[in-house]
Design an enzyme around this catalytic site. Structure first.
Site, PDB file in Angstrom:
ATOM      1  N   HIS A 198      -3.758   6.243   3.781  1.00 13.73           N
ATOM      2  CA  HIS A 198      -4.486   5.081   3.275  1.00 13.73           C
ATOM      3  C   HIS A 198      -3.917   3.774   3.818  1.00 13.73           C
ATOM      4  O   HIS A 198      -4.640   2.926   4.354  1.00 13.73           O
ATOM      5  CB  HIS A 198      -4.459   5.077   1.748  1.00 13.73           C
TER       6      HIS A 198
ATOM      7  N   ASP B 129       0.836  -1.207   0.000  1.00 11.09           N
ATOM      8  CA  ASP B 129       0.000   0.000   0.000  1.00 11.09           C
ATOM      9  C   ASP B 129       0.872   1.258   0.000  1.00 11.09           C
ATOM     10  O   ASP B 129       1.968   1.250  -0.569  1.00 11.09           O
ATOM     11  CB  ASP B 129      -0.917  -0.054   1.229  1.00 11.09           C
TER      12      ASP B 129
ATOM     13  N   SER C 119     -11.299  -0.650  -0.586  1.00 11.99           N
ATOM     14  CA  SER C 119     -10.019  -0.605   0.141  1.00 11.99           C
ATOM     15  C   SER C 119     -10.179  -0.973   1.605  1.00 11.99           C
ATOM     16  O   SER C 119      -9.260  -1.488   2.231  1.00 11.99           O
ATOM     17  CB  SER C 119      -9.407   0.799   0.069  1.00 11.99           C
TER      18      SER C 119
ATOM     19  N   ASN D 267     -13.863   0.585  -7.092  1.00 11.02           N
ATOM     20  CA  ASN D 267     -14.912   1.526  -6.684  1.00 11.02           C
ATOM     21  C   ASN D 267     -15.490   2.295  -7.867  1.00 11.02           C
ATOM     22  O   ASN D 267     -15.652   3.507  -7.811  1.00 11.02           O
ATOM     23  CB  ASN D 267     -14.342   2.536  -5.682  1.00 11.02           C
TER      24      ASN D 267
END
Length: 489
Positions: A247, A210, A432, A347
């Site tokens: 994130h 990530d 996520s 998404n």
């Protein structure tokens, strides 16, 4: 390293003429090229070549495949943006502009840093926006004292929920109250998994591929990791990237936060426990400090390192619409060595599952929401769409979530509270977030099943881990392309 269709492979972008050369043939050839990075002597290499040299390479070695150098993006719900201004600048210059105020719902103090987006036509993405100042006031690009809106959305700073409201007339001077995050109030993930034992995940190693994880957060323990960003010389370590670093930390906290609420202990700040707090957590940063996407070349290196480090599960809350064979090959190698990749479905609002979630060796995760697990005026209400679960009419598949036959399971991804850099907590939504929820509950299941956990690291082990997931999941009554085999309770 690996074969792609039993041959060598080159993947490139025409824009930069930067390539990654993968060769497993072991023979010596010296095309004219600049080697930017090399994993190993006979393994993948990131190189720069001109189009004529690429063509010559195809002639000299017909076994070479040329593939694109693919960029992968984060799979949290993107912020809505105005594409067309509702009023021209000339008209606004002499006009009185509409203003709104945002305050803390508990203290009524003004809230700075709220991004406000107001649409007069949501279909055309027409409207205006602004950010609140120190007095909590945002000036929007509408002349006059009122305007009819299709939608108003507000994105709050860390520690607060957002705000959303549809179809109303906005008047200048209106004050909106946003709720602060209360860690004592369970979100959807905590409502589902908050009763897991404190030692959940013990003996399981999880890698988060990530934007990096803040190991200095008081509720996170990062055992190791590294940066895999060629453009930065792999410098900077596994901590949060300068941009979007929140994130990876948020994703990691959903899995492994060790926080607890200590209402009667002044020596401990309140925290929120993750689903499998005792996992050994690894951070592999593949997104650059400058922001933007992660290269497939860097992602395959991170996957390989996760396998070498003995990760049982790798969490990839990232995706692309491009079917990238290189990441597929890396994930297949991981699967064959007993490491399973759990991947966000994307998404794009009910569009097909993105890659690498769409590959058969991934556990592809769609996102669920549940009414009542977030404030009634938060912007999560905008994702409440039919159909609703037959088993619970408050549960829905998030409006943003990609769906399709590749979906394996679903997880809570709407309005999830988790760790942020700097010891903070905040809210995010997206596949996520659903992805690490499934990673966390899988880690808890694996920790409790010594037979599977201690299997030799082969494909059979990965198949058995997949079996734990599918046999534990329960249908909510959605069709398969939305929920897969269902939700792990």
């Amino acid at each position: 390293m690996r074969n792609v269709d039993e041959g060598s492979a080159v993947f490139a972008t025409a824009a930069t003429n930067r390539l990654a050369l993968m060769s497993t043939a072991g023979k010596s050839r010296k095309p004219v090229m600049k080697v930017v990075h090399s994993i190993e002597a006979n393994g993948p290499k990131l190189v720069e070549m001109g189009p004529e040299e690429i063509a010559a390479l195809r002639v000299s070695d017909p076994g070479v495949k040329v593939l694109p150098l693919v960029k992968y993006e984060l799979m949290r719900m993107p912020r809505l943006e105005v594409l067309t201004k509702a009023a021209p600048a000339a008209a606004l210059a002499l006009a009185t502009k509409l203003q709104v105020t945002f305050v803390d719902a508990k203290t009524k103090k003004p809230l700075k840093g709220v991004t406000v987006v107001a649409f007069t036509s949501f279909a055309k993405r027409e409207g205006a926006g602004g950010t609140t100042n120190g007095k909590g006031v945002a000036t929007l690009g509408f002349p006059g004292s009122s305007v009819k809106l299709d939608l108003l959305v507000a994105y709050s700073p860390a520690g607060y929920w957002g705000y959303g409201k549809k179809k109303f007339t906005l008047k200048s001077g209106t004050t909106f109250a946003v709720e602060p995050v209360d860690l004592a109030v369970p979100d959807f993930a905590a409502a589902l998994y908050g009763n897991r034992p404190a030692n959940a995940g013990q003996g399981v190693k999880v890698g988060v591929i990530d934007t990096g994880v803040d190991g200095a957060h008081p509720d996170l323990v990062v055992a190791g990791g590294a940066a895999f960003v060629v453009d930065e010389g792999d410098a900077g370590g596994s901590g949060p990237a300068a941009k979007d670093g929140d994130h990876g930390t948020h994703v990691a906290g959903i899995i492994a936060s060790r926080g607890e609420l200590h209402p009667n202990d002044a020596h401990h700040a309140p925290g929120k426990r993750g689903i499998a707090p005792q996992v050994t957590l690894m951070s592999y940063r593949v997104f650059p400090n400058s922001g933007g996407g992660a290269d497939n070349y860097d992602i395959i290196r991170a996957i390989d390192q996760g396998v070498k480090d003995g990760c049982d599960l790798l969490n990839l809350s990232l995706g692309s619409q491009v079917p990238d064979d290189t990441v597929h090959a890396a994930m297949k190698d991981a699967f064959d060595q007993g490491t399973v990749c759990v991947v966000a479905a994307g998404n794009d609002g009910r569009k097909p599952v993105s890659y690498p979630a769409a590959w058969d060796v991934a556990v592809a995760v769609s996102s669920l929401g549940k009414k009542g697990t977030y404030p009634a005026a938060s912007n999560e209400i905008l994702d409440e769409v039919a159909p609703f679960a037959k088993s619970d009419p408050k549960i829905y598949v998030s409006a943003f979530s990609n769906v399709g036959p590749a979906i394996d399971v679903c997880g809570p991804g709407e309005g999830i509270v988790s760790t942020l850099p700097g010891g903070k907590y905040g809210v995010m939504s997206g596949t996520s977030m659903a992805c690490p929820a499934v990673t966390g509950v899988t880690a808890a299941l694996l920790s409790a099943n010594a037979t599977v956990l201690n299997m030799p690291r082969t494909r059979d082990r990965s198949v058995a881990i997949m079996g734990l997931i599918t046999s534990s999941a329960k249908t909510l009554g959605f069709i398969q392309p939305m929920e897969g085999v269902g939700l792990i309770p």
